[in-house]
Design an enzyme around this catalytic site. Structure first.
Site, PDB file in Angstrom:
ATOM      1  N   GLY A   1      44.483  40.972  36.821  1.00 63.68           N
ATOM      2  CA  GLY A   1      43.935  41.982  35.927  1.00 63.68           C
ATOM      3  C   GLY A   1      44.884  42.248  34.778  1.00 63.68           C
ATOM      4  N   SER A   2      44.808  43.431  34.244  1.00 63.53           N
ATOM      5  CA  SER A   2      45.622  43.796  33.088  1.00 63.53           C
ATOM      6  C   SER A   2      47.050  44.123  33.511  1.00 63.53           C
ATOM      7  CB  SER A   2      45.016  45.013  32.388  1.00 63.53           C
ATOM      8  OG  SER A   2      45.094  46.150  33.243  1.00 63.53           O
TER       9      SER A   2
ATOM     10  N   GLU B   1      48.933  38.441  38.605  1.00 60.94           N
ATOM     11  CA  GLU B   1      48.478  37.602  37.488  1.00 60.94           C
ATOM     12  C   GLU B   1      47.897  38.547  36.443  1.00 60.94           C
ATOM     13  OE1 GLU B   1      49.200  34.582  37.328  1.00 60.94           O
ATOM     14  OE2 GLU B   1      49.430  33.844  39.381  1.00 60.94           O
TER      15      GLU B   1
ATOM     16  N   CYS C   1      42.608  35.104  30.482  1.00 57.51           N
ATOM     17  CA  CYS C   1      44.024  35.453  30.389  1.00 57.51           C
ATOM     18  C   CYS C   1      44.795  34.367  29.657  1.00 57.51           C
ATOM     19  CB  CYS C   1      44.609  35.708  31.774  1.00 57.51           C
ATOM     20  SG  CYS C   1      44.392  34.345  32.924  1.00 57.51           S
TER      21      CYS C   1
ATOM     22  N   GLY D   1      48.721  46.015  36.822  1.00 60.60           N
ATOM     23  CA  GLY D   1      49.883  45.525  37.543  1.00 60.60           C
ATOM     24  C   GLY D   1      50.975  46.565  37.667  1.00 60.60           C
TER      25      GLY D   1
END
Length: 511
Positions: free
Chosen positions: A242-243, A264, A298, A247
């Protein structure tokens, strides 16, 4: 030019048919908690029932019970389950691709490609099931053997994002299963249908191969459900995609309970274009990397750092190519750019473009909304190409939309500095015919990313290599290479066959 989109009723019927073919009893999961929505029209298809925090806890308990049997199953036998899953994914490739397009808005080729990635990682994991190697090391003590062994870790919590609704789950799950782990999957609220379909196929594969029930659990809901997994001491590993903002919330909470995490997160990927670059190759690669998936990867190319002698030619070619990109309904074969996932994504794109112009940037092409009359609740945009005088704050941020900033450089060291001067470190590329430039870009003082490419774009990673990045991208690795080690625990073993006690480092403790 695409001028119309599929109706919500047609999309709903397609989704229902795909779910049924994958073995999902839709009536059993319908509810009023989570909207199954399509970005193609921006409308809700139907409602689903969400899990409660207590339900998420039960899913972890079920997976934990299954783990106790699964961990002692021989790894090649575990591989047989993953092999069968790969066969079922192949059989239902079209149905899963339909669901990916319905929920993520990916064009047909990209949706099929994502499902193929699931099949490929199953193939990889089946081979891996016979290659979970440890080392044997020389002991300093006579009559002793020193070695390491790898053992299953436990329940793996997998939290996925909307833009790769099935591939990232497969990266984690195929590898985790052959390692002897079980999985609890919390998908994005925007891609619940694909999760239900994949889970049904894995449950079928388990039943057909005699594997324990409950190896994979799906929990639906919002961030609170994901955080239930993050905080659970019964989940030793969290793999979250995710963003960077997400994280920052997940990483410290997992670390606080001494759990492990694979993060990630964001990418702000750049490619350097040198004077020797093949411009036909460069432009073709850059267009897909920047505009594919409507810029919602991403690994999307967000910055193009071009030598000042080549920049005008590159911008002219990109402007021309962008003007020919068909934007519209992803189910139509001629479409190359589908919709943004929702209105919020469109708003962030518009705000980024406004800030870029305020910073002295020039929008060479794109940025305008498309098909607003045909799909008033869908957000289709033309990919934007923006020439920037410098790497300003907005350029250093990740805007999850098809915005490509073009910067210039004079010498190679300046290009590398520009490339690395962002908080993220996922994917990178260089276009050059100069071997020395390519080697310098891949060297320790070159690109600071987890993925470094030469003469290809920043997107389109293969499953054989470990996937992940550095800095605010999180540092995690998934998929190929030795990423499997993150899903296992290591034990260092010493075997004494000498018949007497010999201590290390020559210590004498005798009396």
């Amino acid at each position: 030019m695409v001028t119309a989109v599929s109706s919500t009723d047609d999309i709903r019927a397609r989704a229902e048919a795909a779910l049924a073919r994958c073995g999902v009893d839709l009536a059993a999961v319908k509810g009023d908690d989570v909207d199954a929505r399509t970005p193609i029209t921006g409308r809700t298809l139907f409602g689903l029932r969400a899990d409660t925090p207590a339900g998420a806890d039960r899913a972890v308990e079920v997976a934990g019970t299954a783990f106790r049997d699964w961990r002692t199953t021989p790894a090649p036998v575990r591989g047989a389950l993953v092999k069968r899953l790969g066969e079922l994914l192949t059989e239902h490739r079209e149905h899963l691709a339909d669901l990916v397009t319905v929920e993520a808005g990916k064009i047909r080729a990209e949706a099929l490609g994502e499902v193929q990635e699931m099949i490929d990682i199953c193939d990889f994991a089946v081979g891996l099931s016979r290659q979970l190697y440890g080392r044997t090391m020389p002991s300093e003590r006579p009559g002793h053997r020193l070695m390491e062994t790898w053992h299953p870790l436990g329940v793996v919590g997998v939290i996925t994002a909307f833009n790769f609704p099935v591939a990232v789950w497969a990266w984690n799950t195929a590898v985790a299963l052959v390692c002897g782990d079980t999985v609890v999957w919390k998908p994005s609220e925007l891609s619940s249908l694909t999760a239900l379909a994949c889970s049904a196929l894995l449950a079928r594969a388990a039943a057909e191969t005699g594997a324990p029930a409950g190896l994979n659990q799906v929990v639906l809901g919002g961030a609170d459900i994901g955080m239930r997994l993050v905080d659970s001491p019964l989940v030793p590993l969290i793999s979250a995609t995710g963003s960077t903002r997400m994280g920052r919330a997940v990483g410290p909470r997992v670390a606080a309970r001494f759990g492990r995490s694979i993060l990630e997160l964001g990418g702000n990927n750049a490619a350097v274009v040198t004077p020797s670059a093949d411009l036909d190759l460069t432009v073709n690669a850059a267009v897909f990397a920047a505009a594919g998936t409507a810029g919602q990867r991403c690994t999307t190319l967000r910055r193009l750092i071009v030598h000042e002698d080549a920049v005008d030619a590159v911008v002219d070619r990109l402007t021309s190519a962008y003007g020919r990109l068909p934007v519209g309904d992803p189910f139509q074969e001629t479409t190359l750019v589908g919709p943004l996932v929702n209105e919020a994504s469109h708003t962030r794109m518009r705000q980024a473009l406004d800030r870029a112009v305020e910073d002295g940037g020039t929008v060479c092409t794109g940025g305008e909304r498309h098909l607003a009359d045909a799909a008033p609740d869908g957000y289709y945009v033309r990919p934007a190409l923006v020439r920037m005088p410098a790497q300003t704050a907005v350029v250093r941020e990740e805007t999850f939309a098809p915005v490509l900033y073009v910067l210039t450089y004079r010498d190679f060291d300046e290009a590398v500095r520009l490339h690395n001067d962002v908080p993220q470190g996922l994917s990178s590329g260089i276009f050059t015919a100069d071997q020395r430039e390519a080697e310098r870009f891949m060297a320790a003082d070159g690109a600071d990313c987890g993925i470094v490419n030469v003469n290809i774009g920043t997107s389109g990673a293969e499953i054989g290599g470990a996937f992940g990045g550095e800095k605010e991208t999180g540092g995690g690795r998934e998929s190929g290479s030795d990423a499997w080690r993150a899903y296992m625990r290591r034990a260092t073993n010493t075997v004494n066959y000498s018949g007497h006690v010999a201590l290390a480092q020559g210590v004498d403790f005798s009396r």
